[in-house]
Design a protein around this motif. Structure first.
Motif, short mmCIF file in Angstrom:
data_model
loop_
_atom_site.label_atom_id
_atom_site.label_comp_id
_atom_site.label_asym_id
_atom_site.label_seq_id
_atom_site.Cartn_x
_atom_site.Cartn_y
_atom_site.Cartn_z
N ASP A 145 9.10 0.96 13.88
CA ASP A 145 10.56 0.91 13.86
C ASP A 145 11.14 0.86 12.45
O ASP A 145 12.23 1.38 12.21
N ILE A 146 10.44 0.24 11.51
CA ILE A 146 11.00 0.07 10.17
C ILE A 146 10.50 1.15 9.22
O ILE A 146 11.29 1.80 8.53
N LEU A 147 9.19 1.37 9.18
CA LEU A 147 8.64 2.39 8.29
C LEU A 147 8.69 3.78 8.89
O LEU A 147 8.56 4.77 8.17
N GLU B 159 -5.48 0.60 2.54
CA GLU B 159 -5.06 -0.62 1.86
C GLU B 159 -5.51 -0.66 0.41
O GLU B 159 -4.86 -1.26 -0.43
N ASP B 160 -6.63 -0.06 0.12
CA ASP B 160 -7.13 -0.12 -1.25
C ASP B 160 -6.71 1.09 -2.06
O ASP B 160 -7.09 1.23 -3.21
N GLU C 8 -1.95 8.91 1.46
CA GLU C 8 -2.04 10.37 1.58
C GLU C 8 -0.76 10.97 2.09
O GLU C 8 -0.38 12.06 1.74
N GLU C 9 -0.03 10.21 2.97
CA GLU C 9 1.17 10.77 3.58
C GLU C 9 2.25 11.00 2.55
O GLU C 9 3.12 11.82 2.73
N THR D 32 0.82 -1.21 0.00
CA THR D 32 0.00 0.00 0.00
C THR D 32 0.85 1.26 0.00
O THR D 32 0.50 2.26 -0.63
N ILE D 33 1.97 1.23 0.68
CA ILE D 33 2.82 2.42 0.77
C ILE D 33 4.10 2.25 -0.05
O ILE D 33 5.10 2.95 0.18
#
Length: 1334
Positions: A453-455, A471-472, A477-478, A333-334
């Motif tokens: 911690d990771i993202l 998710e879809d 937005e970020e 998703t990101i």
């Protein structure tokens, strides 16, 4: 003097000659001071009475007394008894009358003269008033003429631009027409030849052929139509005549340097001169130390390494079946990949090196254990949990059961992990119950670790919820960055390319080239770009990356922008992508908020302007480095800014291959990389062999030295591959002599790469693995940007992780493949060429592998999984295949086009549509039709929101194309959908209003735009409050709108308000990625400080204190800075320069906390140490002195600040020379101090000298010249020289206007070039002008 009594001698009563009158009746001037008439008469009579009393002895004592008394009546009575006295009185009276007459005449003459003078002054005043009115009229006339001339100039420029665009369009259309006709002629000639050949064959067979010209029928008449359709292609200027407000960049500048940002932090290297309020500067400084970070931190791949035992196989299966797909969708998703990598436990040590390599690369390790831990897994567990030097997240799932005790190995491991877990890096989950419940608990922890911690997401429930709800969505937005269309994958790819280029441990004798590069930076401007040339694989990328590291270490004030071009036809080699990325980097370092067009032609025009703007504001040099620039298609056309004169503090370095260097560039100064000499090549190979305990004999070394004598065999890449071959095959394929004999038969890098391929194939166990290697290499070759491991696992369902990772490990070790942005790519261009020659000699092979990728990504589209990978690869593959119909269908998939556009791939999207043969109008119509068709099937809030996003994307796309009237319709439709489906006051509605207003701004309908912006601002304030970043965005947009309407005061007010909001937001949270990186780095450093006292640990503590300071955690910063100081004093002694560094940082911290007394004491201690330990002209001495001087000024101790500012001037003169701009800045700082001390005489020569240096070094129109002129104007104004003040201020305003016109906005500079100079806002500009007219 000037009284009537002075005309009479007091002694003898004689009349003194009147030297003023002359007795001739002429005009004479009486002395200024004259007694009144009554006083004059009384004085005369007194003298007369005194003379009579002395002459007559018969007079009585009473009469004498009355005569002496000077009474007028008594004097007249005495005249009756004494005739001489009367005669004397009469004579005295006559004399007085004469004297009075003279006095009256003189006064009348004075009055007449004064009247004439008054009349003359009145006449002069009238004349001056008339002249002033005439000058005012002339000024108004000239002003109107100037405005008319400017308007005529702009109109002429617009006409010229339109003419050029029309001319270019005609040229292109003519070129298209000519090429079309030439193709038609070629087709006709080809058809003619084919018909003639066919005719000859028929005649040879004895078949009768009829002449078409003799036929009565029209059946043989054929219309020939050229393939393709002539269409209206995009013009360079048709995509928008001015920058799009909808693409407004809202990033901040990172001013770093001793003059601009008065840093409170003093550390060695990249963190020097960082202002805590400026988070972008902090992140930019952090980017300077990227080699300190592991590969997993920068890569966009979440690698989860799983370890399990036979007892926990059920948990492993549940996790892989139920939860691994969920984590994969979340990461997709990101824009991240998720890999759950595991090895069967029955492999023993067969894959030991591969497992160790995977653990090093992994982002997260999960261990599933129950009662026992097999010995074959102990080494993996120790590597993952006990040797976790980088502090990566780790997780242990421990299943417990009543009445059963874990083995000693399990208990020992858990105890060791618990003991070392002081930074909360490892989480131990003890679970009693069903395996499914325990795995679900593990999944929740894994999800939390990945997000935080990771993202790098903040630990807030709202952000977690937002991420889950996305998710879809194709793009979260970020990552939209407001109105800026930015692809984070491009930036990650460049970071990884820089790391990989600089990872080599060999310098290859580059020291001799470093000085040449340093000379380029120090050379006087103007200077053309420096060309770094060499053969393929000669080490150009390695040289540039190593030199960049040296520059970042020794010159932290130098801004370096780099771009490493990958293989041809990849995204990194697209010219529009390169220019856009460099432009955004420049905008990141600029405080101005301005529009960024997406039109490639416009970008090419705007990039030099941004470069010039930033160079005028940046303190220090700006270096632009483009590696392998010759791999860019039509590089001379798209990089023509390189041949234009560059700003004085800008240097450009480009690297090219000797064979492919453009001819026009060969005249530039060139740094050619010579091949290695045979001795250096032999030394490198010997050193590499000794690292793996391989000893070469003298005879073998001589053979190597004889072999490495030609240019191709002394190539740096060739020598590296030779080392890899010897170390890889030694002990596996016979003796070293046999290996050397095989390698010596390869006379160039490509042939040696082919030997490497065959060697890896021979080392494989079966033909299946060999075929798999060929398949993977061919897929990577035909792809656009590479292939991911998860895609390979889906392409080959029978493929297992041990086989795939083992193969990739071998290919990576032998310099064939590497990772870039989570994708498998070729390490070198020669490796790509080798695979094409070895496996894909026929075009049919290339087409087969492309079809395989097309089939895979098409299946992803059918599953409604439009990821960034689908959007990147599928249209490009259709383009390479020449399948226009499929490409057309792919582009009409709205989510594919949306993904490309929102990640800033505007030029790529346009090129696809041009290949399809659609003009702008037909393209817009097809998008509308597709959206209408999609809207018919939309049901529910979720699908309606997706539809609104599509409409908004289409509107923005059409706006950037210049189709403003057509862009209004989809944006209004998006607004209607959001108002209906959500709420009229929802923030998404404000987003639609913002985008619609940006179209009206570009359409110059400012009234409509202002109303929409205000509505959006009101909605956002109600939703988020008055200090949200989106509020700042709307304020910036309104400010730009007011500026276009010449409402500069309103615009400036809004910009200041926006800046304050951004500053607060940055201080509170920081950039999303930058904050995560800083926090991650701080935790890593914190672990490193748990060992014994050493200078390195003290330096680490100091750096840790700096990082906590940047995170606004002042208490933690105080703790670690004090620990650093204590450790340094114990280890190095209290007078060591490193102690001064810690003292300086602690002083800065207390200064931030407004504990000025403590800060003053610490600064003074640091300055004392540095004065005794360092050279008199050391920069650190000036640094501490400057900050102590600033603190003295803050405390009002100006006298103490003077010698420190003088010291700064002296040091800079010794360091840079007397004519360097840095010296001028120090002079300005000293002059400002004298001005505040009311010592204008001392300040004036300093200002004048600084002005002379600025003008000579930076030019007469530089902003620093303008600021110095303003300071001089203030000084002249306070000294009463109003005309000079007005003249200086006018010059300063001319420079300001020139700068504003260059920037395209009334941008505010946060820092004055004079460092801590005082503000001129208290004096109105009209003050100078009014006094100048008097």
């Amino acid at each position: 003097m000037g009284t009537a009594s002075s005309l009479v001698s007091p002694a003898g009563g004689e009349v003194i000659e009147d030297t003023y009158g002359g007795g001739g009746g002429e005009a004479c001037e009486i002395p200024v001071e004259v007694k009144p008439k009554a006083r004059l008469l009384r004085g005369s009579f007194r003298r007369a009475g005194a003379a009579g009393a002395g002459a007559g002895a018969a007079a009585g004592a009473g009469a004498g007394a009355r005569g002496a008394g000077g009474l007028l009546g008594a004097s007249f009575k005495s005249t009756g008894s004494s005739v001489p006295e009367l005669e004397y009185a009469a004579a005295e009276c006559e004399r007085l009358k004469k004297e009075y007459e003279i006095f009256r005449v003189s006064k009348n003459q004075e009055l007449l003269a004064m009247g004439r003078r008054e009349a003359k002054l009145d006449t002069e005043n009238k004349r001056l008033r008339a002249e002033l009115q005439a000058l005012q009229k002339t000024y108004q006339k000239i002003l109107r003429e100037k405005e008319s001339a400017l308007e005529a100039k702009y109109q002429a420029m617009e006409r010229a631009a339109t003419f050029e665009q029309d001319r270019d369009k005609v040229k292109r259309q003519f070129k298209i027409f000519r090429e079309t006709k030439e193709n038609e002629i070629q087709d006709l000639l080809r058809a003619k030849r084919e018909l003639e050949a066919k005719l000859q064959r028929l005649q040879a067979q004895g078949i009768q052929v009829f002449d078409p010209e003799e036929s009565d029928s029209d059946d043989n008449c054929t219309d020939v139509t050229a393939t393709g359709t002539q269409c209206d292609y995009w013009r360079g200027g048709a995509l928008g005549r001015e920058p799009s407000i909808g693409s407004m960049m809202q990033l901040q500048q990172s001013h770093r340097g001793p003059e601009f940002a008065h840093s409170s932090i003093d550390v060695e290297g990249p963190f020097a001169n960082v202002n805590r309020d400026d988070w972008d500067a902090a992140v930019a400084s952090l980017l300077q130390v990227t080699p300190l970070f592991s590969h997993s931190l920068w890569s966009n791949t979440v690698r989860c390494y799983l370890i399990n035992t036979d007892e926990t196989q059920p948990e492993m299966d549940i996790f892989l079946r139920d939860y691994s797909p969920k984590l994969q969708r979340m990461c997709e998703t990101i824009g991240y990949f998720f890999h759950a990598i595991y090895f069967p436990i029955d492999n023993g040590n067969h894959y030991f090196n591969v497992r160790k390599w995977e653990i090093e690369k992994s982002s997260l390790v999960i261990l599933f254990i129950h009662l026992t831990l097999p010995s074959c897994l102990l080494e993996d567990c120790e590597e993952a949990f006990l040797k976790n030097s980088e502090g990566k997240p780790r997780l242990i799932y421990h299943r417990l059961e009543d009445g059963q005790v874990s083995s000693d190995s399990v208990q020992r491991l858990i105890e060791q992990v618990s003991y070392l877990n002081k930074a909360n890096k490892a989480k131990i989950i003890d679970h009693q119950g069903e395996p499914a419940e325990g795995v679900y608990k593990t999944y929740n922890y894994v999800e939390k670790i990945i997000k935080q911690d990771i993202l790098g997401f903040e630990n807030t429930e709202q952000e977690m919820k937002d991420l889950d709800n996305e998710e879809d969505s194709t793009i979260p937005e970020e990552e939209d960055y407001g109105d800026v269309l930015w692809d984070i994958h491009d930036e990650q790819e460049q970071m990884e390319a820089f790391q990989q280029a600089s990872n080599s441990a060999y310098d290859l004798g580059f020291e001799k080239y470093y000085q040449r590069l340093n000379d380029l930076v120090a050379a006087a401007a103007p200077i053309p770009p420096l060309l770094v040339s060499g053969g393929p694989g000669s080490g150009k990328s390695l040289l540039l990356s190593k030199w960049i590291q040296l520059q970042q270490k020794h010159s932290p004030n130098t801004l370096i922008l780099y771009h490493f071009v990958g293989r041809p036809m990849s995204t990194s080699s697209e010219s529009a992508s390169i220019i856009k990325r460099l432009t955004l980097k420049l905008m990141q370092h600029s405080w101005s908020v301005s529009g960024l067009t997406l039109d490639p032609g416009k970008l090419l025009e705007e990039f030099p302007r941004w470069l010039e703007k930033l160079s005028a504001r940046h303190q220090g040099s700006i270096i632009i480095i483009i590696d392998s620039i010759d791999q860019v298609q039509q590089v001379e056309k798209h990089m023509k800014w390189l041949i234009d004169p560059l700003p004085v503090n800008v240097r450009v370095i480009v690297s090219v291959n000797v064979e492919t260097c453009p001819p026009a560039w060969r005249l530039w100064p060139t740094l050619h990389l010579d091949p290695l000499n045979s001795k250096d090549a032999k030394a490198l190979i010997t050193a590499e062999c000794s690292c793996v305990n391989i000893k070469l004999t003298k005879d073998q070394e001589k053979k190597l030295e004889r072999h490495c004598r030609s240019a191709t065999t002394c190539n740096a890449l060739y020598v590296t591959l030779l080392c890899k071959m010897i170390t890889h095959r030694a002990g596996k394929a016979g003796s070293i002599d046999e290996i050397l004999q095989q390698c010596f038969q390869c006379q160039d890098t490509v042939s040696l790469y082919r030997l490497v391929l065959r060697s890896i194939q021979e080392s494989m166990e079966n033909d299946k693995e060999r075929d798999l290697m060929k398949e993977i290499l061919c897929l990577v070759t035909v792809s656009h940007n590479g292939v991911s491991e998860s895609e390979l696992m889906e392409l080959y369902p029978d493929l297992s992780w041990p086989v795939l990772t083992s193969l990739i490990h071998s290919l990576h070790k032998m310099c064939l493949l590497t990772y870039g942005c989570g994708l498998l790519k070729f390490q070198h261009l020669q490796a790509w060429e080798t695979v094409r020659l070895e496996y894909m000699e026929e075009s049919q092979d290339i087409s087969t592998y492309r079809e395989k990728l097309i089939e895979y990504f098409t299946s992803q589209l059918s599953k409604a999984r439009v990821t960034w990978r689908c959007a990147d690869e599928l249209p490009w593959l259709f383009q390479q295949q020449g399948n226009r119909q499929k490409l057309h269908e792919c582009l009409l998939n709205l989510f594919v086009s949306q993904n490309l556009y929102k990640r800033g791939h505007f030029a790529e999207l346009l090129s696809y549509w041009q290949l399809v043969g659609r003009d702008k109008g037909s393209m817009a119509a097809e998008y509308f039709d597709s959206l209408k068709q999609y809207e018919k099937n939309c049901e529910g809030e979720e699908s309606m929101m997706s539809l609104a996003n599509l409409y908004e994307t289409l509107g923005r796309f059409l706006k950037d194309l210049g189709l403003l009237s057509q862009a209004i319709v989809p944006l209004q439709r998006s607004l209607e959908i959001r108002e209906t489906a959500l709420d009229p006051d929802h923030p998404r509605v404000a987003q639609s209003l913002h985008q619609l207003a940006s179209v009206y701004v570009q359409w110059k309908k400012f009234g409509n735009a202002e109303q929409l912006y205000k509505q959006a601002l009101e909605i956002l304030e109600n939703a988020y409050g008055s200090e949200h970043p989106l509020i700042a965005r709307e304020l910036d947009a309104l400010a730009t709108l007011y500026q276009k309407q010449n409402k500069y005061e309103q615009a400036e007010h809004l910009r200041k308000k926006s800046f304050k909001i951004r500053q607060k937001v940055a201080r509170r949270k920081g950039n999303l990625y930058g904050f995560a990186l800083l926090r991650r780095r701080a935790l890593q450093l914190e672990e490193l400080t748990l060992s014994k006292d050493t200078p390195d640990n003290a330096r680490t503590l100091n750096e840790l204190g700096v990082l906590y300071y940047l995170q606004n955690n002042l208490e933690a910063a105080d703790l670690f800075l004090k620990r650093s100081l204590d450790m340094r004093e114990r280890v190095l002694g209290p007078d060591h320069p490193d102690c001064a560094q810690s003292l300086n940082n602690l002083a800065a911290l207390y200064n931030e906390k407004q504990q000025y007394a403590e800060a003053e004491e610490l600064y003074e201690r640091a300055l004392d140490i540095r004065r005794r330990a360092l050279a008199p002209d050391h920069p650190s001495l000036a640094y501490t002195g400057k900050h102590l001087a600033i603190l003295y000024k803050k405390l009002g101790k100006l006298d103490k600040a003077v010698p420190l500012y003088e010291l700064a001037v002296e040091i800079r003169q010794k360091s840079f020379g007397p004519k360097h701009p840095s010296v001028a800045t120090a002079l300005v700082n000293l002059a400002v101090l004298y001005s505040q001390m009311k010592k204008p005489i001392e300040a004036l020569p300093l200002y004048e000298r600084a002005l002379k240096i600025y003008e000579d070094s930076l030019g007469r129109m530089h902003p620093r010249v303008g600021e110095t002129l303003k300071n001089l104007a203030v000084l002249s104004y306070e000294g009463g020289d109003f005309e000079k003040a007005a003249e200086l201020y006018k010059r300063a305003m001319d420079i300001k206007e020139a700068e504003t016109s260059l920037v395209g906005g009334n941008a505010l500079s946060r820092h004055s070039s004079s460092g801590d100079t005082f503000s001129l806002k208290t004096l109105s500009p009209n003050v100078f002008l009014l006094h100048g007219q008097r």
